[in-house]
Design a protein around this motif. Structure first.
Motif, PDB file in Angstrom:
ATOM      1  N   ASP A  96       5.886 -22.514  -1.395  1.00 58.47           N
ATOM      2  CA  ASP A  96       6.085 -23.484  -2.308  1.00 58.47           C
ATOM      3  C   ASP A  96       4.951 -23.864  -3.222  1.00 58.47           C
ATOM      4  N   THR A  97       3.167 -23.920  -2.507  1.00 53.94           N
ATOM      5  CA  THR A  97       2.317 -24.388  -3.403  1.00 53.94           C
ATOM      6  C   THR A  97       1.812 -23.497  -4.345  1.00 53.94           C
ATOM      7  N   GLY A  98       2.520 -22.755  -4.216  1.00 53.63           N
ATOM      8  CA  GLY A  98       2.455 -21.258  -5.482  1.00 53.63           C
ATOM      9  C   GLY A  98       1.628 -20.113  -5.357  1.00 53.63           C
ATOM     10  N   ALA A  99       1.432 -20.067  -3.506  1.00 47.22           N
ATOM     11  CA  ALA A  99       1.376 -18.724  -2.884  1.00 47.22           C
ATOM     12  C   ALA A  99       2.342 -17.394  -3.622  1.00 47.22           C
ATOM     13  N   ASP A 100       1.891 -16.180  -4.008  1.00 51.63           N
ATOM     14  CA  ASP A 100       2.516 -15.135  -4.411  1.00 51.63           C
ATOM     15  C   ASP A 100       3.964 -14.541  -3.274  1.00 51.63           C
ATOM     16  N   ASP A 101       3.308 -14.380  -2.229  1.00 52.93           N
ATOM     17  CA  ASP A 101       3.036 -13.936  -0.751  1.00 52.93           C
ATOM     18  C   ASP A 101       2.606 -14.648   0.474  1.00 52.93           C
ATOM     19  N   TYR A 102       3.049 -13.469   1.408  1.00 46.86           N
ATOM     20  CA  TYR A 102       2.339 -13.808   2.347  1.00 46.86           C
ATOM     21  C   TYR A 102       3.109 -12.513   3.238  1.00 46.86           C
ATOM     22  N   ILE A 103       1.705 -12.467   4.766  1.00 46.86           N
ATOM     23  CA  ILE A 103       2.153 -11.414   5.194  1.00 46.86           C
ATOM     24  C   ILE A 103       1.584 -12.190   7.132  1.00 46.86           C
ATOM     25  N   VAL A 104       3.078 -11.496   7.710  1.00 44.47           N
ATOM     26  CA  VAL A 104       2.747 -12.487   8.702  1.00 44.47           C
ATOM     27  C   VAL A 104       1.495 -11.760   9.620  1.00 44.47           C
ATOM     28  N   LYS A 105       0.195 -11.824  10.421  1.00 41.66           N
ATOM     29  CA  LYS A 105      -0.546 -11.800  11.505  1.00 41.66           C
ATOM     30  C   LYS A 105       0.274 -11.435  12.421  1.00 41.66           C
ATOM     31  N   PRO A 106       0.051  -9.790  13.071  1.00 39.84           N
ATOM     32  CA  PRO A 106      -0.049  -8.999  12.814  1.00 39.84           C
ATOM     33  C   PRO A 106       0.044  -8.596  12.211  1.00 39.84           C
ATOM     34  N   PHE A 107      -0.843  -7.326  10.882  1.00 33.79           N
ATOM     35  CA  PHE A 107       0.142  -6.046  10.125  1.00 33.79           C
ATOM     36  C   PHE A 107      -0.452  -5.386  10.373  1.00 33.79           C
ATOM     37  N   LEU A 108       0.413  -4.332   9.571  1.00 35.06           N
ATOM     38  CA  LEU A 108      -0.491  -2.718   9.324  1.00 35.06           C
ATOM     39  C   LEU A 108      -0.822  -3.143   7.700  1.00 35.06           C
ATOM     40  N   MET A 109      -2.595  -2.706   7.725  1.00 32.32           N
ATOM     41  CA  MET A 109      -3.231  -2.388   6.578  1.00 32.32           C
ATOM     42  C   MET A 109      -3.071  -1.471   5.585  1.00 32.32           C
ATOM     43  N   LYS A 110      -1.529  -0.794   6.068  1.00 31.17           N
ATOM     44  CA  LYS A 110      -0.784   0.027   4.178  1.00 31.17           C
ATOM     45  C   LYS A 110      -0.007  -1.282   4.191  1.00 31.17           C
ATOM     46  N   LEU A 112      -0.024  -4.342   3.980  1.00 30.97           N
ATOM     47  CA  LEU A 112      -1.388  -5.414   3.010  1.00 30.97           C
ATOM     48  C   LEU A 112      -1.789  -4.714   1.353  1.00 30.97           C
ATOM     49  N   PHE A 113      -1.658  -3.667   1.654  1.00 29.47           N
ATOM     50  CA  PHE A 113      -1.803  -2.423   0.488  1.00 29.47           C
ATOM     51  C   PHE A 113      -1.279  -2.510  -0.514  1.00 29.47           C
TER      52      PHE A 113
END
Lengths: 228, 228
Positions: A96-110, A112-113
DNA sequence: AAGTTTGGTGACAGTTATGTGACGCCGCGC
DNA sequence: GCGCGGCGTCACATAACTGTCACCAAACTT
Protein backbone atom coordinates in the motif's frame (compact mmCIF):
# COMPACT_ATOMS: atom_id res chain seq x y z
CA UNK A 1 27.23 0.69 -15.55
CA UNK A 2 25.92 -1.90 -13.18
CA UNK A 3 22.73 -1.21 -11.29
CA UNK A 4 23.30 0.11 -7.81
CA UNK A 5 21.42 -1.51 -4.92
CA UNK A 6 20.96 0.03 -1.51
CA UNK A 7 20.45 -2.63 1.13
CA UNK A 8 18.83 -1.43 4.34
CA UNK A 9 19.17 -4.13 6.96
CA UNK A 10 20.18 -3.95 10.60
CA UNK A 11 21.39 -7.50 11.09
CA UNK A 12 25.06 -7.49 10.19
CA UNK A 13 25.21 -11.11 9.21
CA UNK A 14 22.43 -10.75 6.71
CA UNK A 15 23.56 -7.47 5.26
CA UNK A 16 27.08 -8.82 4.73
CA UNK A 17 25.67 -11.84 3.01
CA UNK A 18 23.46 -9.73 0.79
CA UNK A 19 26.28 -7.40 -0.08
CA UNK A 20 28.63 -10.21 -0.92
CA UNK A 21 26.18 -12.02 -3.13
CA UNK A 22 24.77 -9.00 -4.88
CA UNK A 23 28.26 -7.86 -5.72
CA UNK A 24 29.12 -11.25 -7.05
CA UNK A 25 26.00 -11.02 -9.18
CA UNK A 26 27.29 -7.82 -10.69
CA UNK A 27 25.42 -5.21 -8.72
CA UNK A 28 26.98 -2.29 -6.97
CA UNK A 29 25.97 -2.29 -3.34
CA UNK A 30 25.62 0.24 -0.54
CA UNK A 31 24.67 -0.76 2.98
CA UNK A 32 22.59 1.11 5.52
CA UNK A 33 21.94 -0.22 9.01
CA UNK A 34 18.94 1.90 9.86
CA UNK A 35 16.33 4.17 8.39
CA UNK A 36 18.24 7.39 8.93
CA UNK A 37 21.32 6.10 7.24
CA UNK A 38 19.12 4.80 4.47
CA UNK A 39 17.63 8.22 3.75
CA UNK A 40 21.07 9.72 3.74
CA UNK A 41 22.51 7.18 1.37
CA UNK A 42 19.57 7.37 -0.98
CA UNK A 43 20.33 11.04 -1.32
CA UNK A 44 24.03 10.64 -1.58
CA UNK A 45 24.52 7.55 -3.70
CA UNK A 46 21.33 7.61 -5.72
CA UNK A 47 20.81 3.88 -5.89
CA UNK A 48 18.70 2.35 -8.63
CA UNK A 49 16.77 0.12 -6.24
CA UNK A 50 16.35 -0.26 -2.49
CA UNK A 51 16.12 -3.55 -0.65
CA UNK A 52 14.48 -2.59 2.59
CA UNK A 53 14.10 -4.62 5.75
CA UNK A 54 10.78 -3.93 7.37
CA UNK A 55 11.99 -4.10 10.95
CA UNK A 56 14.51 -1.36 11.51
CA UNK A 57 15.78 0.68 14.42
CA UNK A 58 15.05 4.44 14.51
CA UNK A 59 12.90 4.88 11.44
CA UNK A 60 10.84 1.83 10.47
CA UNK A 61 10.91 0.40 7.02
CA UNK A 62 7.40 1.51 6.39
CA UNK A 63 8.28 5.05 7.33
CA UNK A 64 11.35 5.01 5.08
CA UNK A 65 9.14 3.81 2.28
CA UNK A 66 6.60 6.54 2.91
CA UNK A 67 9.26 9.24 2.98
CA UNK A 68 10.85 8.02 -0.21
CA UNK A 69 7.48 8.03 -1.89
CA UNK A 70 6.67 11.52 -0.70
CA UNK A 71 9.77 13.06 -2.19
CA UNK A 72 9.74 13.96 -5.79
CA UNK A 73 13.21 12.65 -6.61
CA UNK A 74 12.54 9.26 -5.15
CA UNK A 75 8.91 8.82 -6.05
CA UNK A 76 9.76 6.16 -8.55
CA UNK A 77 12.71 4.58 -6.84
CA UNK A 78 11.98 0.85 -6.78
CA UNK A 79 11.68 -0.66 -3.32
CA UNK A 80 11.72 -4.33 -2.43
CA UNK A 81 10.81 -5.07 1.13
CA UNK A 82 12.08 -7.90 3.24
CA UNK A 83 9.54 -9.28 5.70
CA UNK A 84 9.68 -12.11 8.17
CA UNK A 85 7.29 -14.93 7.65
CA UNK A 86 3.85 -14.14 8.90
CA UNK A 87 4.06 -10.37 8.97
CA UNK A 88 1.12 -10.43 6.66
CA UNK A 89 -0.26 -7.12 7.76
CA UNK A 90 3.04 -5.40 7.13
CA UNK A 91 3.29 -6.89 3.74
CA UNK A 92 -0.02 -5.47 2.74
CA UNK A 93 0.74 -2.12 4.29
CA UNK A 94 4.06 -2.21 2.52
CA UNK A 95 2.56 -2.66 -0.89
CA UNK A 96 0.00 0.00 0.00
CA UNK A 97 2.72 2.39 1.00
CA UNK A 98 4.29 1.92 -2.37
CA UNK A 99 6.83 -0.88 -2.16
CA UNK A 100 7.19 -2.52 -5.53
CA UNK A 101 7.66 -6.05 -4.39
CA UNK A 102 8.27 -8.01 -1.24
CA UNK A 103 10.19 -11.11 -0.36
CA UNK A 104 9.71 -13.28 2.69
CA UNK A 105 12.61 -14.30 4.90
CA UNK A 106 14.18 -16.74 4.63
CA UNK A 107 14.69 -16.54 0.90
CA UNK A 108 16.99 -17.85 -1.76
CA UNK A 109 19.60 -15.48 -3.10
CA UNK A 110 18.62 -16.18 -6.64
CA UNK A 111 15.05 -15.30 -5.82
CA UNK A 112 16.25 -11.93 -4.61
CA UNK A 113 18.33 -11.42 -7.74
CA UNK A 114 15.35 -12.25 -9.88
CA UNK A 115 13.16 -9.75 -8.09
CA UNK A 116 15.73 -7.03 -8.14
CA UNK A 117 16.15 -7.47 -11.84
CA UNK A 118 12.43 -7.72 -12.41
CA UNK A 119 11.76 -4.53 -10.52
CA UNK A 120 14.53 -2.71 -12.33
CA UNK A 121 13.11 -3.78 -15.62
CA UNK A 122 9.60 -2.82 -14.74
CA UNK A 123 10.27 0.54 -13.24
CA UNK A 124 13.25 1.81 -15.14
CA UNK A 125 13.37 -0.05 -18.40
CA UNK A 126 16.36 1.93 -19.55
CA UNK A 127 18.59 0.24 -17.06
CA UNK A 128 18.08 -3.23 -18.34
CA UNK A 129 17.76 -2.18 -21.95
CA UNK A 130 20.31 -3.34 -24.41
CA UNK A 131 20.77 -0.03 -26.08
CA UNK A 132 19.93 3.58 -25.45
CA UNK A 133 19.91 6.59 -27.71
CA UNK A 134 20.17 10.19 -26.64
CA UNK A 135 20.21 12.73 -29.40
CA UNK A 136 22.60 11.44 -32.03
CA UNK A 137 24.49 9.18 -29.67
CA UNK A 138 23.64 5.51 -29.28
CA UNK A 139 25.21 3.17 -26.82
CA UNK A 140 24.80 -0.57 -27.14
CA UNK A 141 25.59 -2.36 -23.93
CA UNK A 142 25.45 -5.83 -25.39
CA UNK A 143 27.73 -5.18 -28.30
CA UNK A 144 29.70 -2.67 -26.24
CA UNK A 145 29.61 -0.09 -28.95
CA UNK A 146 29.01 3.59 -29.20
CA UNK A 147 27.86 5.24 -32.38
CA UNK A 148 27.44 8.93 -33.07
CA UNK A 149 25.78 9.84 -36.33
CA UNK A 150 26.79 6.59 -37.98
CA UNK A 151 30.36 6.91 -36.89
CA UNK A 152 31.66 4.33 -34.50
CA UNK A 153 33.38 5.74 -31.46
CA UNK A 154 36.01 3.85 -29.60
CA UNK A 155 36.02 4.37 -25.84
CA UNK A 156 38.12 2.89 -23.09
CA UNK A 157 36.33 0.92 -20.38
CA UNK A 158 36.02 3.84 -17.97
CA UNK A 159 34.85 6.26 -20.60
CA UNK A 160 32.31 3.71 -21.72
CA UNK A 161 30.91 3.30 -18.23
CA UNK A 162 30.91 7.03 -17.72
CA UNK A 163 28.96 7.69 -20.88
CA UNK A 164 26.65 4.82 -20.10
CA UNK A 165 25.86 6.33 -16.76
CA UNK A 166 25.33 9.81 -18.08
CA UNK A 167 23.04 8.43 -20.75
CA UNK A 168 20.83 6.84 -18.19
CA UNK A 169 19.84 10.24 -16.91
CA UNK A 170 20.21 12.66 -19.78
CA UNK A 171 20.13 16.28 -18.76
CA UNK A 172 20.75 15.57 -15.14
CA UNK A 173 23.78 17.11 -13.46
CA UNK A 174 26.08 14.84 -11.51
CA UNK A 175 28.72 15.96 -9.08
CA UNK A 176 32.19 14.52 -9.42
CA UNK A 177 31.58 12.53 -6.28
CA UNK A 178 28.42 11.01 -7.65
CA UNK A 179 30.18 10.05 -10.82
CA UNK A 180 33.07 8.54 -8.91
CA UNK A 181 30.63 6.49 -6.89
CA UNK A 182 28.65 5.38 -9.85
CA UNK A 183 31.35 4.80 -12.40
CA UNK A 184 34.45 3.99 -10.42
CA UNK A 185 32.68 2.36 -7.48
CA UNK A 186 32.25 3.59 -3.97
CA UNK A 187 35.16 1.57 -2.71
CA UNK A 188 38.07 2.90 -4.71
CA UNK A 189 39.67 6.19 -3.90
CA UNK A 190 40.56 8.46 -6.75
CA UNK A 191 40.87 12.21 -6.97
CA UNK A 192 37.74 14.08 -7.92
CA UNK A 193 39.70 15.87 -10.62
CA UNK A 194 40.21 12.55 -12.34
CA UNK A 195 36.61 12.85 -13.43
CA UNK A 196 37.51 16.03 -15.27
CA UNK A 197 40.19 14.25 -17.18
CA UNK A 198 37.90 11.44 -18.20
CA UNK A 199 35.17 13.85 -19.16
CA UNK A 200 37.76 15.54 -21.32
CA UNK A 201 38.73 12.28 -22.96
CA UNK A 202 35.10 11.39 -23.50
CA UNK A 203 34.46 14.77 -25.08
CA UNK A 204 37.36 14.40 -27.40
CA UNK A 205 36.24 10.95 -28.49
CA UNK A 206 32.64 12.01 -28.99
CA UNK A 207 33.62 15.04 -31.00
CA UNK A 208 35.98 13.17 -33.27
CA UNK A 209 33.57 13.49 -36.18
CA UNK A 210 33.36 17.26 -35.88
CA UNK A 211 30.07 17.26 -33.97
CA UNK A 212 29.67 19.59 -31.07
CA UNK A 213 30.32 18.68 -27.47
CA UNK A 214 27.28 16.95 -25.93
CA UNK A 215 28.50 17.34 -22.36
CA UNK A 216 27.65 20.41 -20.37
CA UNK A 217 29.86 21.63 -17.55
CA UNK A 218 27.99 23.14 -14.64
CA UNK A 219 30.43 25.23 -12.77
CA UNK A 220 30.91 24.18 -9.16
CA UNK A 221 28.29 21.47 -9.57
CA UNK A 222 29.40 18.88 -12.06
CA UNK A 223 28.60 17.59 -15.52
CA UNK A 224 25.54 16.60 -17.49
CA UNK A 225 24.85 15.03 -20.82
CA UNK A 226 22.66 17.30 -22.93
CA UNK A 227 19.24 15.75 -23.12
CA UNK A 228 18.61 16.23 -26.79
CA UNK B 1 26.23 -25.11 -28.62
CA UNK B 2 23.14 -27.22 -28.21
CA UNK B 3 19.74 -25.61 -27.84
CA UNK B 4 18.67 -25.19 -24.26
CA UNK B 5 15.18 -26.31 -23.23
CA UNK B 6 13.42 -25.27 -20.05
CA UNK B 7 10.84 -27.85 -18.98
CA UNK B 8 8.19 -26.57 -16.59
CA UNK B 9 6.33 -29.53 -15.16
CA UNK B 10 5.25 -30.33 -11.64
CA UNK B 11 4.96 -34.10 -11.93
CA UNK B 12 8.38 -35.48 -11.13
CA UNK B 13 7.98 -38.64 -13.12
CA UNK B 14 7.17 -36.78 -16.29
CA UNK B 15 9.79 -34.09 -15.90
CA UNK B 16 12.49 -36.68 -15.31
CA UNK B 17 11.40 -38.54 -18.37
CA UNK B 18 11.41 -35.40 -20.46
CA UNK B 19 14.78 -34.36 -19.17
CA UNK B 20 16.31 -37.74 -19.83
CA UNK B 21 15.02 -37.98 -23.35
CA UNK B 22 15.68 -34.41 -24.36
CA UNK B 23 19.24 -34.70 -23.16
CA UNK B 24 19.68 -37.93 -25.07
CA UNK B 25 18.40 -36.09 -28.09
CA UNK B 26 21.14 -33.52 -27.71
CA UNK B 27 19.35 -30.70 -25.94
CA UNK B 28 20.50 -28.98 -22.82
CA UNK B 29 17.75 -29.15 -20.23
CA UNK B 30 16.67 -27.18 -17.18
CA UNK B 31 13.76 -28.21 -15.00
CA UNK B 32 11.29 -26.06 -13.10
CA UNK B 33 8.56 -27.50 -10.91
CA UNK B 34 6.33 -24.47 -10.74
CA UNK B 35 5.67 -21.13 -12.32
CA UNK B 36 7.83 -19.11 -9.96
CA UNK B 37 10.82 -21.31 -10.49
CA UNK B 38 10.15 -21.12 -14.20
CA UNK B 39 10.29 -17.33 -14.26
CA UNK B 40 13.47 -17.42 -12.27
CA UNK B 41 15.16 -19.95 -14.49
CA UNK B 42 14.13 -18.17 -17.65
CA UNK B 43 15.93 -15.16 -16.33
CA UNK B 44 18.93 -17.01 -15.10
CA UNK B 45 19.57 -19.64 -17.74
CA UNK B 46 18.11 -17.94 -20.77
CA UNK B 47 16.74 -21.05 -22.41
CA UNK B 48 16.05 -21.16 -26.12
CA UNK B 49 12.63 -22.70 -25.75
CA UNK B 50 10.18 -23.43 -22.95
CA UNK B 51 8.08 -26.57 -22.64
CA UNK B 52 5.31 -25.51 -20.33
CA UNK B 53 2.75 -27.63 -18.53
CA UNK B 54 -0.55 -25.84 -18.34
CA UNK B 55 -1.50 -27.06 -14.88
CA UNK B 56 1.00 -25.73 -12.40
CA UNK B 57 1.09 -24.88 -8.72
CA UNK B 58 1.55 -21.20 -7.69
CA UNK B 59 1.58 -19.45 -11.03
CA UNK B 60 -0.45 -21.14 -13.73
CA UNK B 61 1.01 -21.95 -17.09
CA UNK B 62 -1.16 -19.36 -18.72
CA UNK B 63 0.10 -16.73 -16.37
CA UNK B 64 3.72 -17.74 -16.96
CA UNK B 65 3.08 -17.44 -20.62
CA UNK B 66 1.51 -14.03 -20.26
CA UNK B 67 4.39 -12.78 -18.16
CA UNK B 68 6.97 -14.06 -20.59
CA UNK B 69 5.16 -12.36 -23.42
CA UNK B 70 4.89 -9.09 -21.58
CA UNK B 71 8.61 -8.80 -21.03
CA UNK B 72 10.75 -7.40 -23.72
CA UNK B 73 13.55 -9.93 -23.43
CA UNK B 74 11.29 -12.91 -23.60
CA UNK B 75 8.73 -11.65 -26.06
CA UNK B 76 9.94 -14.04 -28.69
CA UNK B 77 10.94 -16.92 -26.50
CA UNK B 78 9.26 -19.97 -28.03
CA UNK B 79 6.74 -21.72 -25.77
CA UNK B 80 5.27 -25.15 -26.28
CA UNK B 81 2.44 -25.97 -23.95
CA UNK B 82 1.53 -29.35 -22.61
CA UNK B 83 -2.17 -29.88 -22.07
CA UNK B 84 -4.19 -32.83 -20.89
CA UNK B 85 -6.68 -34.27 -23.29
CA UNK B 86 -9.85 -32.28 -23.40
CA UNK B 87 -8.61 -29.00 -21.99
CA UNK B 88 -9.77 -27.45 -25.18
CA UNK B 89 -10.49 -24.05 -23.69
CA UNK B 90 -7.02 -23.83 -22.21
CA UNK B 91 -5.46 -24.73 -25.47
CA UNK B 92 -7.16 -21.89 -27.22
CA UNK B 93 -6.41 -19.47 -24.47
CA UNK B 94 -2.84 -20.69 -24.57
CA UNK B 95 -2.37 -19.95 -28.21
CA UNK B 96 -4.11 -16.64 -27.66
CA UNK B 97 -1.73 -15.79 -24.89
CA UNK B 98 1.13 -16.40 -27.22
CA UNK B 99 2.22 -20.00 -26.95
CA UNK B 100 3.80 -21.13 -30.18
CA UNK B 101 2.55 -24.67 -30.22
CA UNK B 102 0.83 -27.20 -28.01
CA UNK B 103 0.98 -30.90 -27.52
CA UNK B 104 -1.60 -33.10 -25.89
CA UNK B 105 -0.75 -35.55 -23.15
CA UNK B 106 -0.03 -38.37 -23.51
CA UNK B 107 2.40 -37.86 -26.37
CA UNK B 108 5.28 -39.57 -28.05
CA UNK B 109 8.74 -38.32 -27.28
CA UNK B 110 9.63 -37.99 -30.88
CA UNK B 111 6.59 -35.89 -31.43
CA UNK B 112 7.85 -33.54 -28.76
CA UNK B 113 11.32 -33.47 -30.30
CA UNK B 114 9.83 -32.65 -33.64
CA UNK B 115 7.83 -29.76 -32.26
CA UNK B 116 10.71 -28.39 -30.27
CA UNK B 117 12.88 -28.43 -33.35
CA UNK B 118 10.13 -26.99 -35.48
CA UNK B 119 9.56 -24.14 -33.12
CA UNK B 120 13.26 -23.46 -32.84
CA UNK B 121 13.57 -23.42 -36.58
CA UNK B 122 10.65 -21.09 -36.98
CA UNK B 123 11.53 -18.63 -34.27
CA UNK B 124 15.28 -18.66 -34.08
CA UNK B 125 16.51 -20.15 -37.29
CA UNK B 126 20.13 -19.97 -36.27
CA UNK B 127 19.86 -22.41 -33.44
CA UNK B 128 18.35 -25.38 -35.14
CA UNK B 129 19.90 -24.70 -38.49
CA UNK B 130 22.44 -27.05 -39.89
CA UNK B 131 24.55 -24.22 -41.08
CA UNK B 132 24.90 -20.54 -40.32
CA UNK B 133 26.61 -17.74 -42.16
CA UNK B 134 27.85 -14.49 -40.72
CA UNK B 135 29.59 -12.20 -43.12
CA UNK B 136 31.90 -14.35 -45.18
CA UNK B 137 32.11 -17.15 -42.64
CA UNK B 138 29.89 -20.22 -42.85
CA UNK B 139 29.75 -22.94 -40.29
CA UNK B 140 28.22 -26.31 -41.00
CA UNK B 141 27.27 -28.05 -37.80
CA UNK B 142 26.43 -31.35 -39.37
CA UNK B 143 29.54 -31.77 -41.45
CA UNK B 144 31.58 -29.96 -38.82
CA UNK B 145 33.11 -27.73 -41.40
CA UNK B 146 33.93 -24.06 -41.56
CA UNK B 147 34.33 -22.14 -44.76
CA UNK B 148 35.52 -18.59 -45.20
CA UNK B 149 35.24 -17.11 -48.67
CA UNK B 150 35.33 -20.52 -50.34
CA UNK B 151 38.36 -21.57 -48.38
CA UNK B 152 37.94 -24.42 -45.97
CA UNK B 153 39.18 -23.79 -42.48
CA UNK B 154 40.31 -26.53 -40.19
CA UNK B 155 39.45 -26.04 -36.53
CA UNK B 156 39.95 -28.20 -33.48
CA UNK B 157 36.84 -29.22 -31.55
CA UNK B 158 37.12 -26.46 -28.98
CA UNK B 159 37.72 -23.77 -31.54
CA UNK B 160 34.78 -25.08 -33.49
CA UNK B 161 32.43 -24.83 -30.55
CA UNK B 162 33.78 -21.43 -29.70
CA UNK B 163 33.14 -20.10 -33.17
CA UNK B 164 29.77 -21.79 -33.23
CA UNK B 165 28.78 -20.02 -30.06
CA UNK B 166 30.02 -16.65 -31.17
CA UNK B 167 28.16 -17.04 -34.44
CA UNK B 168 24.89 -17.54 -32.65
CA UNK B 169 24.99 -14.00 -31.37
CA UNK B 170 27.04 -11.98 -33.81
CA UNK B 171 28.12 -8.63 -32.46
CA UNK B 172 27.45 -9.50 -28.88
CA UNK B 173 30.29 -9.29 -26.41
CA UNK B 174 30.89 -12.28 -24.19
CA UNK B 175 33.04 -12.29 -21.12
CA UNK B 176 35.65 -14.98 -20.75
CA UNK B 177 33.49 -16.51 -18.04
CA UNK B 178 30.46 -16.65 -20.27
CA UNK B 179 32.46 -18.30 -22.98
CA UNK B 180 33.90 -20.82 -20.57
CA UNK B 181 30.41 -21.65 -19.39
CA UNK B 182 28.99 -21.97 -22.83
CA UNK B 183 31.83 -23.60 -24.68
CA UNK B 184 33.76 -25.55 -22.09
CA UNK B 185 30.80 -26.25 -19.80
CA UNK B 186 30.06 -24.84 -16.42
CA UNK B 187 31.47 -27.86 -14.65
CA UNK B 188 35.08 -27.88 -15.78
CA UNK B 189 37.60 -25.53 -14.30
CA UNK B 190 39.96 -23.85 -16.68
CA UNK B 191 41.74 -20.53 -16.47
CA UNK B 192 39.93 -17.58 -17.97
CA UNK B 193 43.07 -16.76 -19.93
CA UNK B 194 42.70 -20.03 -21.77
CA UNK B 195 39.91 -18.36 -23.67
CA UNK B 196 42.43 -15.83 -24.95
CA UNK B 197 44.62 -18.55 -26.29
CA UNK B 198 41.78 -20.22 -28.11
CA UNK B 199 40.57 -16.93 -29.47
CA UNK B 200 44.09 -16.43 -30.73
CA UNK B 201 44.12 -19.83 -32.40
CA UNK B 202 40.71 -19.20 -33.88
CA UNK B 203 41.86 -15.87 -35.24
CA UNK B 204 44.90 -17.36 -36.80
CA UNK B 205 42.87 -20.10 -38.44
CA UNK B 206 40.21 -17.72 -39.70
CA UNK B 207 42.77 -15.32 -41.11
CA UNK B 208 44.76 -17.99 -42.90
CA UNK B 209 43.49 -16.80 -46.27
CA UNK B 210 44.67 -13.25 -45.67
CA UNK B 211 41.26 -11.93 -44.63
CA UNK B 212 41.04 -9.61 -41.72
CA UNK B 213 40.31 -10.67 -38.18
CA UNK B 214 36.54 -11.03 -37.63
CA UNK B 215 36.82 -11.12 -33.85
CA UNK B 216 36.72 -7.94 -31.86
CA UNK B 217 38.44 -7.66 -28.50
CA UNK B 218 36.66 -5.45 -26.00
CA UNK B 219 39.14 -4.58 -23.36
CA UNK B 220 38.08 -5.56 -19.87
CA UNK B 221 34.88 -7.05 -21.21
CA UNK B 222 35.52 -9.93 -23.57
CA UNK B 223 35.24 -10.83 -27.23
CA UNK B 224 32.65 -10.52 -29.95
CA UNK B 225 32.30 -11.74 -33.49
CA UNK B 226 31.81 -8.81 -35.85
CA UNK B 227 28.21 -8.82 -36.96
CA UNK B 228 28.71 -8.16 -40.62
C1' DA C 1 40.99 45.27 -12.23
C1' DA C 2 43.29 42.27 -9.45
C1' DG C 3 42.51 38.25 -6.83
C1' DT C 4 40.47 33.74 -6.31
C1' DT C 5 38.30 29.65 -7.59
C1' DT C 6 37.16 26.27 -10.91
C1' DG C 7 37.74 23.73 -15.13
C1' DG C 8 40.52 22.08 -19.45
C1' DT C 9 44.25 19.59 -21.04
C1' DG C 10 48.94 17.79 -22.51
C1' DA C 11 52.42 15.02 -20.54
C1' DC C 12 53.96 11.16 -18.02
C1' DA C 13 54.92 7.23 -15.49
C1' DG C 14 52.60 3.37 -13.49
C1' DT C 15 49.36 -0.34 -14.05
C1' DT C 16 46.56 -3.68 -16.25
C1' DA C 17 44.83 -6.38 -20.03
C1' DT C 18 45.80 -8.80 -24.06
C1' DG C 19 48.61 -11.37 -27.73
C1' DT C 20 51.42 -15.09 -28.40
C1' DG C 21 55.31 -18.50 -28.65
C1' DA C 22 56.79 -22.35 -25.98
C1' DC C 23 56.10 -26.31 -23.22
C1' DG C 24 54.42 -30.43 -21.19
C1' DC C 25 50.47 -33.49 -20.87
C1' DC C 26 47.02 -36.55 -22.57
C1' DG C 27 44.37 -39.77 -25.45
C1' DC C 28 44.34 -42.12 -29.69
C1' DG C 29 45.47 -44.77 -33.67
C1' DC C 30 48.99 -47.50 -35.32
C1' DG D 1 55.61 -47.73 -27.29
C1' DC D 2 55.47 -43.88 -30.56
C1' DG D 3 54.08 -39.98 -32.98
C1' DC D 4 50.44 -36.72 -33.52
C1' DG D 5 46.92 -33.40 -32.83
C1' DG D 6 44.87 -30.83 -29.34
C1' DC D 7 44.65 -28.69 -25.00
C1' DG D 8 45.60 -25.77 -20.88
C1' DT D 9 49.24 -22.89 -18.59
C1' DC D 10 52.88 -20.03 -18.24
C1' DA D 11 56.02 -16.28 -19.10
C1' DC D 12 57.12 -12.47 -21.46
C1' DA D 13 56.35 -8.63 -24.77
C1' DT D 14 53.35 -5.16 -26.06
C1' DA D 15 49.50 -2.36 -26.33
C1' DA D 16 46.00 0.13 -24.06
C1' DC D 17 44.32 2.56 -20.39
C1' DT D 18 44.71 5.09 -15.86
C1' DG D 19 45.34 8.55 -12.29
C1' DT D 20 47.97 12.70 -11.17
C1' DC D 21 50.21 16.77 -11.82
C1' DA D 22 51.36 21.19 -13.51
C1' DC D 23 50.09 24.99 -15.80
C1' DC D 24 46.94 27.85 -18.26
C1' DA D 25 42.38 29.83 -19.21
C1' DA D 26 37.81 30.98 -17.91
C1' DA D 27 34.55 32.25 -14.69
C1' DC D 28 33.38 34.36 -10.67
C1' DT D 29 34.28 37.79 -6.44
C1' DT D 30 35.22 41.79 -4.22
Amino acid sequence: MQPHVLVVEDEDALSELLSYNLKKEGFRVSLAADGEEAMMLVEERQPDVVVLDWMLPKISGIEVCRRLRSRHETRNLPIIMLTARGEEADRIRGLDTGADDYIVKPFLMKELFARVRAVLRRIRPGLAEDSVTVGDITIDRVAHRVVRSDLEIHLGPTEFRLLDYLMQHPGRVFSREQLLDAVWGSDVYVEARTVDVHIGRLRKALSAGGEHDPIRTVRSAGYALNAA
